[in-house]
Design a protein around this motif. Sequence first.
Motif, PDB file in Angstrom:
ATOM      1  N   TYR A 176      11.112 -13.804   6.292  1.00 43.77           N
ATOM      2  CA  TYR A 176      12.169 -14.196   7.220  1.00 43.77           C
ATOM      3  C   TYR A 176      12.216 -13.253   8.424  1.00 43.77           C
ATOM      4  CZ  TYR A 176      13.572 -16.978   3.229  1.00 43.77           C
ATOM      5  OH  TYR A 176      13.585 -17.864   2.178  1.00 43.77           O
ATOM      6  N   MET A 177      11.260 -12.353   8.485  1.00 47.43           N
ATOM      7  CA  MET A 177      11.145 -11.342   9.539  1.00 47.43           C
ATOM      8  C   MET A 177      12.300 -10.343   9.532  1.00 47.43           C
ATOM      9  SD  MET A 177       8.224 -11.646  10.617  1.00 47.43           S
ATOM     10  CE  MET A 177       8.295 -10.384  11.881  1.00 47.43           C
ATOM     11  N   THR A 178      12.804 -10.087   8.341  1.00 49.43           N
ATOM     12  CA  THR A 178      13.792  -9.030   8.158  1.00 49.43           C
ATOM     13  C   THR A 178      13.027  -7.724   7.993  1.00 49.43           C
ATOM     14  OG1 THR A 178      15.275 -10.577   7.056  1.00 49.43           O
ATOM     15  CG2 THR A 178      15.693  -8.223   6.708  1.00 49.43           C
ATOM     16  N   ALA A 179      13.448  -6.710   8.721  1.00 48.62           N
ATOM     17  CA  ALA A 179      12.800  -5.398   8.642  1.00 48.62           C
ATOM     18  C   ALA A 179      13.369  -4.631   7.450  1.00 48.62           C
ATOM     19  CB  ALA A 179      13.042  -4.618   9.925  1.00 48.62           C
ATOM     20  N   HIS A 180      12.486  -4.149   6.580  1.00 47.84           N
ATOM     21  CA  HIS A 180      12.872  -3.340   5.420  1.00 47.84           C
ATOM     22  C   HIS A 180      12.335  -1.937   5.619  1.00 47.84           C
ATOM     23  CE1 HIS A 180      14.216  -6.818   3.045  1.00 47.84           C
ATOM     24  NE2 HIS A 180      13.270  -7.474   3.693  1.00 47.84           N
ATOM     25  N   ALA A 181      13.243  -0.989   5.849  1.00 46.64           N
ATOM     26  CA  ALA A 181      12.841   0.399   6.073  1.00 46.64           C
ATOM     27  C   ALA A 181      12.833   1.140   4.732  1.00 46.64           C
ATOM     28  CB  ALA A 181      13.812   1.070   7.031  1.00 46.64           C
ATOM     29  N   ARG A 182      11.818   1.993   4.566  1.00 49.04           N
ATOM     30  CA  ARG A 182      11.668   2.741   3.325  1.00 49.04           C
ATOM     31  C   ARG A 182      11.239   4.160   3.671  1.00 49.04           C
ATOM     32  NH1 ARG A 182       7.019   3.221   0.149  1.00 49.04           N
ATOM     33  NH2 ARG A 182       6.029   1.669   1.460  1.00 49.04           N
ATOM     34  N   ARG A 183      11.903   5.117   3.090  1.00 45.32           N
ATOM     35  CA  ARG A 183      11.527   6.516   3.304  1.00 45.32           C
ATOM     36  C   ARG A 183      10.274   6.803   2.507  1.00 45.32           C
ATOM     37  NH1 ARG A 183      15.754  10.969   3.876  1.00 45.32           N
ATOM     38  NH2 ARG A 183      14.867  11.189   5.900  1.00 45.32           N
ATOM     39  N   VAL A 184       9.239   7.334   3.170  1.00 48.56           N
ATOM     40  CA  VAL A 184       7.977   7.612   2.490  1.00 48.56           C
ATOM     41  C   VAL A 184       7.733   9.095   2.317  1.00 48.56           C
ATOM     42  CG1 VAL A 184       6.855   5.449   3.091  1.00 48.56           C
ATOM     43  CG2 VAL A 184       6.704   7.385   4.659  1.00 48.56           C
ATOM     44  N   ALA A 185       8.383   9.892   3.147  1.00 50.02           N
ATOM     45  CA  ALA A 185       8.205  11.345   3.046  1.00 50.02           C
ATOM     46  C   ALA A 185       9.341  12.017   3.805  1.00 50.02           C
ATOM     47  CB  ALA A 185       6.867  11.781   3.649  1.00 50.02           C
ATOM     48  N   CYS A 186       9.661  13.201   3.373  1.00 50.10           N
ATOM     49  CA  CYS A 186      10.640  13.968   4.121  1.00 50.10           C
ATOM     50  C   CYS A 186       9.935  14.650   5.278  1.00 50.10           C
ATOM     51  CB  CYS A 186      11.294  15.030   3.230  1.00 50.10           C
ATOM     52  SG  CYS A 186      12.328  14.324   1.947  1.00 50.10           S
TER      53      CYS A 186
END
Length: 182
Positions: free
Chosen positions: A170-180
């Motif tokens: 649906y072209m929703t952006a999903h942000a995910r932390r990958v590293a500090c």
Amino acid sequence: MSDINAEFGRMTAEAGLQLAADGIDIDQRIFMPFLDLCYWGQNHELAISVDLPITEPSLTEISQRFHQEHRRNFGFDHLDRPIKCVNLRLSALGKLPALRLKQYKPRGKEKLHAAGQRSVILADGRESLVPIYAFEALRPGDVINEPAIVEYSGSTLFIHPGWTVTFDNYMTAHARRVACSA
């Protein structure tokens, strides 16, 4: 009592015309009448839902519900005080058909390319040249790694260092932390 019922009738007719103008079918309309009530001498009223038409027997039930709601909201009631009606309220709702969101097609074999670059100052004070992606060019499954910018027609998404963004069907952006980030 007849004046109150007549006014609710007028309000319902007016709201029905507005819902009709909005394209809401008659069987998809919901009208919810309320009386704003308070104890005589008070200025804080409670909206009590009512069934129409209001009749002598329904007034007793409305009074009982007002006392209960007052006790629930304020911790006390005044069973010996007269109740006054300060306002008539009508909520009119129109049920709409289920929303069908557009699903986008994945990119396929074609590669995601940045539309350009921009110099930005990161939170740690460093200047960095980051890729810019036009939202219109993105597809489901695209993954953008930090730091980067996604430009929408009315806004901008900045992907901070230490974050990755993936786009769904649906072209929703999903942000995910990958590293500090250090």
